[in-house]
Design an enzyme around this catalytic site. Structure first.
Site, mmCIF file in Angstrom:
data_model
loop_
_atom_site.group_PDB
_atom_site.id
_atom_site.type_symbol
_atom_site.label_atom_id
_atom_site.label_comp_id
_atom_site.label_asym_id
_atom_site.label_seq_id
_atom_site.Cartn_x
_atom_site.Cartn_y
_atom_site.Cartn_z
ATOM 1 N N LEU A 194 -18.520 1.291 0.951
ATOM 2 C CA LEU A 194 -19.153 2.352 0.329
ATOM 3 C C LEU A 194 -19.080 2.290 -1.254
ATOM 4 C CD1 LEU A 194 -17.988 5.277 2.566
ATOM 5 C CD2 LEU A 194 -20.035 3.623 2.802
ATOM 6 N N GLY A 195 -18.587 1.082 -1.893
ATOM 7 C CA GLY A 195 -18.577 1.058 -3.321
ATOM 8 C C GLY A 195 -17.639 2.076 -3.887
ATOM 9 N N TYR B 206 0.690 -1.291 0.075
ATOM 10 C CA TYR B 206 0.077 0.047 -0.118
ATOM 11 C C TYR B 206 0.845 1.348 -0.065
ATOM 12 C CZ TYR B 206 -4.408 -2.254 0.796
ATOM 13 O OH TYR B 206 -5.407 -3.473 0.727
ATOM 14 N N GLY C 219 -16.993 4.963 -2.967
ATOM 15 C CA GLY C 219 -17.528 6.066 -2.855
ATOM 16 C C GLY C 219 -18.671 6.452 -3.678
#
Length: 357
Positions: free
Chosen positions: A218-219, A64, A221
């Site tokens: 949240l998909g 990351y 955003g």
């Protein structure tokens, strides 16, 4: 009934005895190396807010933000290391020129864990995930390597992400057969715009004793309501990793259907005096297989908003609307078995109560 009203109402992770908060803090946004993350000061604010509210479950990965996420987290957890459950992942390549710097094989596994331990500045990883199945490494090599790490004490528990259900079952069965350390967690994409995992992966997790940790609840955003039809232009379809909107667009979720689902989320949020993010997270938390969705805030305000989802109560009418708007298309064989003719053939017209899990 177990309450999810606060981060310190801990849950068991799968069939393990370790206790984790009902929301995990994702740190893929820690570091600006990918062009859209938060700096060290912003990461500290988010981390402190989460931990001071009772949160103990932190999610990262060796790659990351090119390792910055783990390095920042390593500094932030000093002085409170022992109360945190740190989860990280291996698989993704860190050196594009080296074919062995990625994959599920033992060489990358061992190198990645040593890199994570160094970047985190710690002596152990509470939960290590295989990040994605590479379709080249054998199940035996993977599970034996993971078991060796648990026996060494460098890793305490094992999980898996982004892998077909049939392969997860094979890995879990192999661990039981050989007496190796089992998988206890399954990290998968799950939200109102990604419900296809309900066909195989979620039922499999419940049967195999895996706690489900949804990423992107949240998909990406979309379920916050911040995207509209103007964002569906062809210029956004390819997406670029250096722009957050491009990442979402290239995921395939920025569609007319997803925007319609998001509009229902926004409507319900307005009706109950919540934010769309809180509604979407509260819906995900309802699934009995789910242990802790991962929140990936870029600002303190976003993090604080997400944490309030634990106090949201959705009415049955709200749940029904969300379920109806987002229902995935049935697939074979469940589609076939659910037909009246097959049900008649299986049960002979009798009413049989389903098994309770």
């Amino acid at each position: 009934m177990f309450s999810h009203s606060a981060l310190d109402n801990y849950r068991l992770l799968g069939r393990s005895g370790i206790r984790v908060s009902p929301l995990a803090l994702g740190t893929m946004t820690f570091g600006s190396d990918w062009g859209w993350g938060t700096d060290d000061a912003g990461a500290r604010q988010i981390f402190n807010a989460y931990v001071e509210a009772g949160g103990n479950f932190i999610d990262t990965a060796v790659n990351y933000t090119n390792g910055a996420s783990e390095r920042i987290l390593g500094q932030l957890m000093k002085g409170r290391r022992d109360r945190l459950v740190i989860s990280t992942k291996y698989t993704m390549a860190r050196d594009p020129g080296d074919p062995n710097s990625g994959g599920n094989h033992r060489l990358n596994l061992m190198r990645s864990v040593e890199t994570s331990l160094s970047q985190l500045d710690t002596d152990r990883i509470e939960l290590l995930y295989l990040h994605a199945w590479d379709f080249t490494t054998s199940a035996e090599e993977v599970m034996r390597g993971l078991d060796d790490l648990v026996r060494s004490g460098k890793v305490l528990y094992l999980g898996i992400c982004n892998t077909p259900a049939w392969k997860v079952v094979q890995l879990q069965a192999l661990s039981e057969l050989r007496g190796w350390s089992p998988l206890v967690a399954l990290q998968i994409e799950y939200s109102l715009v990604e419900r296809t995992v309900e066909h195989e992966l979620l039922p499999m997790a419940q049967e195999m004793g895996l706690g489900v940790i949804p990423w992107s609840p949240l998909g990406g955003g979309i379920l916050t309501g911040k995207y509209g039809r103007n964002d569906l232009s062809p210029s956004n379809e390819a997406g670029v990793a250096s722009q957050r909107k491009g990442v979402i667009s290239s995921s395939g979720h920025l569609t007319e259907r997803s925007l319609q689902i998001a509009s229902v989320v926004v409507d319900i949020a307005e009706e109950i005096g919540a934010t769309p993010s809180q509604v979407a997270l509260a819906w995900t938390l309802r699934n009995p297989a789910v242990v802790a969705p991962i929140i990936g805030a870029r600002t303190l305000r976003q993090a604080e908003d997400n944490l309030k989802a634990l106090s949201i109560e959705l009415a049955e009418s709200h749940i029904a609307r969300l379920d109806h708007a987002s229902a995935p298309e049935p697939i074979f064989p469940s589609r076939f078995v659910a037909t009246p003719m097959v049900q008649q053939l299986i049960f002979g017209g009798a009413n049989v109560q389903d098994r309770a899990y």
